[in-house]
Write an enzyme that holds these catalytic residues in place. Structure first.
Site, mmCIF file in Angstrom:
data_model
loop_
_atom_site.group_PDB
_atom_site.id
_atom_site.type_symbol
_atom_site.label_atom_id
_atom_site.label_comp_id
_atom_site.label_asym_id
_atom_site.label_seq_id
_atom_site.Cartn_x
_atom_site.Cartn_y
_atom_site.Cartn_z
ATOM 1 N N CYS A 121 -2.024 -9.647 -7.481
ATOM 2 C CA CYS A 121 -0.615 -9.415 -7.153
ATOM 3 C C CYS A 121 -0.312 -9.592 -5.670
ATOM 4 C CB CYS A 121 -0.175 -8.042 -7.647
ATOM 5 S SG CYS A 121 -0.969 -6.629 -6.835
ATOM 6 N N HIS A 137 0.645 -2.178 -6.908
ATOM 7 C CA HIS A 137 1.149 -3.420 -7.511
ATOM 8 C C HIS A 137 2.395 -3.872 -6.769
ATOM 9 C CE1 HIS A 137 1.386 -6.529 -10.517
ATOM 10 N NE2 HIS A 137 2.666 -6.250 -10.717
ATOM 11 N N HIS A 148 5.551 -12.096 -10.599
ATOM 12 C CA HIS A 148 4.363 -11.342 -10.185
ATOM 13 C C HIS A 148 3.143 -11.788 -10.969
ATOM 14 C CE1 HIS A 148 4.420 -7.955 -13.479
ATOM 15 N NE2 HIS A 148 4.978 -9.042 -13.936
#
Length: 396
Positions: free
Chosen positions: A308, A356, A368
């Site tokens: 990420c 994240h 993402h």
């Protein structure tokens, strides 16, 4: 957690935080199944759906955090290895100079032996063939003595400097060893958590797995509904802001040329700033969209795969902006804004430990790299519910 691990920074929260929702279709669906399944353990002592959901959820969350620790350790290890290599190269050069200084001292010692160390006296004068020979000899010895002293000073300085660099290199090597151990430990931690999660998911029955797709579809529809609601709020806010700006400009225009000039200057600065950010954001989104479909691989920074924070770092790099490697450093690499003020290109951070991150593209959606086994994709920022959203950061 390794003792030297950098503490995660706290960010401005824009939403409450609860136990994180599951990050993938299978995992999020397991959570919903728990609402209708029997919570009690089965007769054969297999874990209940609730137990599987909680454990798998915890494992994937721990794996995400371990991934960020792995990323940080990777970056630190690379930096320290480069520093050690530089130090060792410097030590080698200094050692060479030290050896040269030692050789020079040996040359002077030999010359002193040949010419004699005692100061010339009357006997030396009488033994000399001519007064000029005597003069030349005394001048030579004077020069040798002066050069020898300088060589000794240089040798002592070089020796102390080389020793200092060797000690520095030794400390750096010890630090590098610790970073490598942390890197190895973080890697093993990620692999273990993912393996345990897969093992637990494999215990679900075929009937339970068959129901996952339908339940996940319901969750996606809810996430899309929330994204659409955010888009409506943002549009209403933008319209309201535009109306206020327009009214303010009209008022300034009727108040005289001085006021009008001041208002125009302020507006021009704001417009220029917004335009600059929009230009960079367009490059960020173009890069991110080009990565859609590439696999999530923890620790990866492209070009074939990403985790990420690797994706967000690479995307903003394409716009000429350097971001730190990890999520808990990236969250401090810009200005925190509210969710309703989010603009395309902004970074959306998730979970209490900021483990994240995604790139906002507008209308409640983001690009993402979700998790191992998944691919870079567009998805609602509410994929795990509103409460897991931690903060929004504008990098430039």
């Amino acid at each position: 957690m390794a003792p030297h691990r950098k503490p995660r920074p706290s960010g401005t929260r824009i939403a409450g935080i609860r136990t994180p929702a599951l990050a993938t279709a299978a995992l999020t669906s397991v959570a919903l199944l728990s609402q209708t399944a029997n919570a009690a353990p089965s007769a054969d002592n297999k874990p209940s759906i609730e137990e599987v959901e909680k454990k798998v959820n915890d494992l994937y969350r721990q794996a995400e955090s371990a991934t960020e620790r792995y990323d940080a350790a990777t970056e630190k290890t690379a930096t320290e290895r480069k520093h050690v290599d530089t130090l060792l190269d410097d030590v080698a050069k200094r050692t060479q100079k030290l050896n040269e200084a030692r050789d020079e001292l040996g040359t002077f010692a030999a010359a002193q032996y040949r010419t004699g160390a005692a100061a010339p006296d009357t006997a030396t004068f009488l033994l000399a063939d001519t007064p000029q020979d005597y003069f030349d000899q005394t001048q030579l010895m004077s020069r040798l003595t002066s050069r020898q002293k300088e060589a000794v000073d240089q040798y002592i300085t070089a020796q102390a400097s080389t020793m200092k660099k060797r000690q520095e290199a030794s400390r750096s090597l010890q630090s590098l060893t610790k970073s490598q151990e942390t890197l190895k430990s973080s890697k093993a931690d990620v692999q273990q958590k993912l393996s345990e999660a897969r093992q637990l998911l494999s215990q679900l029955t075929a009937e339970q797995k068959a129901r996952l797709a339908a339940i996940e579809k319901q969750k996606q529809e809810e996430a899309q509904r929330q994204a659409a609601e955010l888009a409506r709020r943002q549009a209403a806010q933008q319209k309201s802001s535009s109306g206020t700006t327009s009214g303010s400009s009209s008022s300034s225009g009727s108040s005289g040329s001085s006021g009008s000039s001041s208002s125009s200057g302020s507006s021009g600065t704001s417009t220029g700033t917004d335009s600059s950010y929009a230009t960079k954001a367009a490059k960020v989104l173009a890069f991110a969209r080009a990565q859609i479909g590439k696999p999530y691989v923890w620790g990866a920074t492209g070009p074939g795969s990403y985790d990420c924070s690797g994706l967000t770092q690479a995307a903003w790099s394409a716009a000429g902006v350097t971001l730190p490697r990890t999520t808990y450093d990236q969250v401090n690499a810009g200005t925190t804004v509210s969710l309703t003020d989010a603009q395309p290109g902004d970074l959306i951070f998730f979970y209490d430990d900021i483990s994240h991150v995604g790139i906002y593209i507008g209308n409640g959606m983001m690009i993402h790299a979700p998790k191992p086994g998944a691919y870079v994709r567009e998805e609602s920022i509410y994929y795990g519910g509103a409460s897991i959203i931690h903060s929004v950061v504008r990098p430039a």
